[in-house]
Design an enzyme around this catalytic site. Sequence first.
Site, PDB file in Angstrom:
ATOM      1  N   ASP A 269       0.875  -1.168   0.000  1.00 15.50           N
ATOM      2  CA  ASP A 269       0.000   0.000   0.000  1.00 15.50           C
ATOM      3  C   ASP A 269       0.920   1.228   0.000  1.00 15.50           C
ATOM      4  O   ASP A 269       2.100   1.151   0.344  1.00 15.50           O
ATOM      5  CB  ASP A 269      -0.940  -0.003   1.207  1.00 15.50           C
TER       6      ASP A 269
HETATM    7  C1  BGC Z   1      -5.014   3.322   0.158  1.00 16.00           C
HETATM    8  C2  BGC Z   1      -5.153   2.295  -0.939  1.00 16.00           C
HETATM    9  C3  BGC Z   1      -5.011   2.963  -2.272  1.00 16.00           C
HETATM   10  C4  BGC Z   1      -3.699   3.699  -2.325  1.00 16.00           C
HETATM   11  C5  BGC Z   1      -3.423   4.390  -3.641  1.00 16.00           C
HETATM   12  C6  BGC Z   1      -3.773   4.184  -0.006  1.00 16.00           C
HETATM   13  O1  BGC Z   1      -3.769   5.239   0.887  1.00 16.00           O
HETATM   14  O2  BGC Z   1      -4.996   2.675   1.412  1.00 16.00           O
HETATM   15  O3  BGC Z   1      -6.374   1.617  -0.835  1.00 16.00           O
HETATM   16  O4  BGC Z   1      -5.146   2.029  -3.293  1.00 16.00           O
HETATM   17  O5  BGC Z   1      -3.688   4.683  -1.298  1.00 16.00           O
HETATM   18  O6  BGC Z   1      -4.172   5.526  -3.790  1.00 16.00           O
END
Ligand code: BGC
Length: 776
Positions: A269
């Site tokens: 993530d």
């Molecule tokens: C989130 C993810 C997301 C990623 C990219 C993160 O803060 O937890 O679910 O896909 O950002 O935007």
Amino acid sequence: MTTALAAMLTMTTMSGQPKLRADNIDEVMAAMTLEEKAQLLVGGGNDGFVGSGAMLGHQKKLVAGAAGTTVEIPRLGIPATVMCDGPAGVHIDAHRDNDPKTYYATGFPIGTCLASTWNTELVEQVGRAIGNETLEYGCDVILGPGLNLHRNPLCGRNFEYYSEDPIVTGLIGTAVVKGIQSQGVGVSIKHYAVNSQETARTKVDERLSARALRELYLKGFEMTVRGANPWTVMSSYNKVNGVYAQGDKDLLTTILRDEWGFNGIVMTDWIGKRADLPVRQEVEAGNDLLMPGYPAQVEDIVADVKAGRLDIKWVDQNVRRMLEYIVKTPRFKGHQSGKPDLDAHAQVTRQSSTEGMVLLKNETLGMSNEQMAAPVLPMRNLKTVALFGVNSYDFFSGGLGSGCVNVPYVVDMVQGLKNVGVSTTPLLTEIYQNYVKYAKAKLKADKNPMMWFLDQGQPKLDEIEISERCVAHEVKEADAAIITIGRQAGEGMDRRIDGEFNLTKMEQDMIFRVSDQFHAQGKPVIVIINSGSVMETCSWRDRVDAILCAWQPGEEGGNSVADVLTGKANPSGKLTMTWPVAAADHPSTKNFPQDYDMYSYREMQGWDSGIPNESFTNHEEGIYVGYRYFDTYQKPVAYPFGYGLSYTTFAFSKPAVKVNGEGATISVTVKNTGAVAGKEVAQVYVTAPKGELDKPVHELKTFAKTRLLQPGESQTLTMQVAVRDLASFDEANSQWKTEAGQYTFSIGSSSRDIHCTVSAKVAEYTEKVNRVKEAK
Ligand code: BGC
């Protein structure tokens, strides 16, 4: 193969460099420098959107507004690939610099609404539409679906997830992934694992038993990996039993790959280097791609390999997997982006949002003489309604944060009703519409830094006070009152009990005032819940005649609500989570963060709080999450798991069950015994015989939904439960175990509305797994 073709296939460039193809990965790897290998394992960076301590993705390089990219290495014919957010549709910018065209994406129902359809075919169709938009908008992977469990109703991101139950999560997840990937693009199932709270999500240590981990929190991921072969998995920010998921070899390799057979890539993530998690640990754990990617991570990989701290074999292993991923992507295959058919997809989203709405209550007006009078819904002859509640006019299509979608439009309640020939009272409509315009402009102008998500979805506007005088005016003009209660939530924040799970004082006053006056005139009151997640209902539900949980249903929301209210559609959605009487009834509430403001403050100060539910969260309830707890301990609930009303009635035949070494086959015939066409879900709950392992009173093991049955029509549904899915996790022996004995298979329309049961003898089954991820 002709000699000429073979010669062409082994061809390298003029300069002697191989160019990547699906069948020359070894050759390309041999030609790569250590720096290039390190680069391929680290994403192409973020143009900077700093959210809640972790990064929401945003980049402008290839597809404006996509979440991230991998790096290109042109010398070896390796293109950059693009990842956009999901899961409720493609999250990219609707406008691009110096480009007059628009790039709106269809707003599909949020995960909770989609799962509430209990219709895997429909969900797969939604997946195909999302996959098509991913492809046509130039992206290779969409970051979803979200497969975390609703451990507690206060989690701010529950709206992106499917259920409190792992089987619903796994079956819906599998269908979505199959649909999306059928279009030649990939998914990233997320957030692996146990990311069921948002507060302190980048630091919190989720402490739980290996049984709860495997039976609940991993099960939906496992089913989706085994059933749909997702291209990628996203490792979550949090720790699980003391180890960051992103650096946890047990989770990312032993369980995911060795046990489940996952063969795609794992990406982190969106976060950078962490002081207490060396990059080399992530690489070695099997985190193939570090997102969004920072130069310092490339430098670390190179330095660690050179210094002998990181074995090149782990780098090579991950590079190989990255190349195997890249050769599958549309960008590698040279797909030319086109224009998705947004009109066709609007029909798909409308059908799924209609089917995901759950009718919670539908009684006769004033609850008098229930035997004689018909329930208030559907209102077939409705002409004029008084629409209360700010979200009637600013209808939420989705939630906040990376999961929001830049939609072309949102059909609100005024428009939706108008489209079925129902008008709204003019004065009230004008007051609210003007207020919404004003309040939105003010929010933007105020630039409150706490409202960082202003461009990431529709924030909740304050309600306006509805006076007795106002209701007195409206009741004269309208045939019925509709009150929309909206709730908004999203990434990085959990929900509060006061004013979010519960009603605010102003909302309660509005419901009571409107109900008193409309009922005094013999006119019905209907509440529409426009929320991503569960709310309190017991303190006010007796005051109104009908309640429809519309969730956050995507861009066509108002049309779907109007279809259900007027009977154009018969509701068939069912809850995928228990609606408790009070938030505190969930055993996990006492171990759930309740103080988001204080957490943000402490985080801003850089304090490591050492506070329960921020530094660590104890899953004291173990496997007793949702109905597993409420039904086993016979606690009252507002609405049980699996619940949802229809405008017709159904009868279930006595089910039949056949058991063999593979598992159980259950069949049941469902008949529409009412006066209008409708669909029904058969939910199969299994009660195990008393054995060595402690078990919930029953657990959902599978389900199936009928087609649209005309009055009098029947359908036989046949469902399978694999023998390993009857098993529980036996921690003492680190194995899945189905104890031998007589099992009861119950068919219900909710976990508390069982129609019929059948029992069968099941033989013992065991399956040893690695003894990893045990509680400390
Ligand atoms: C989130 C993810 C997301 C990623 C990219 C993160 O803060 O937890 O679910 O896909 O950002 O935007």
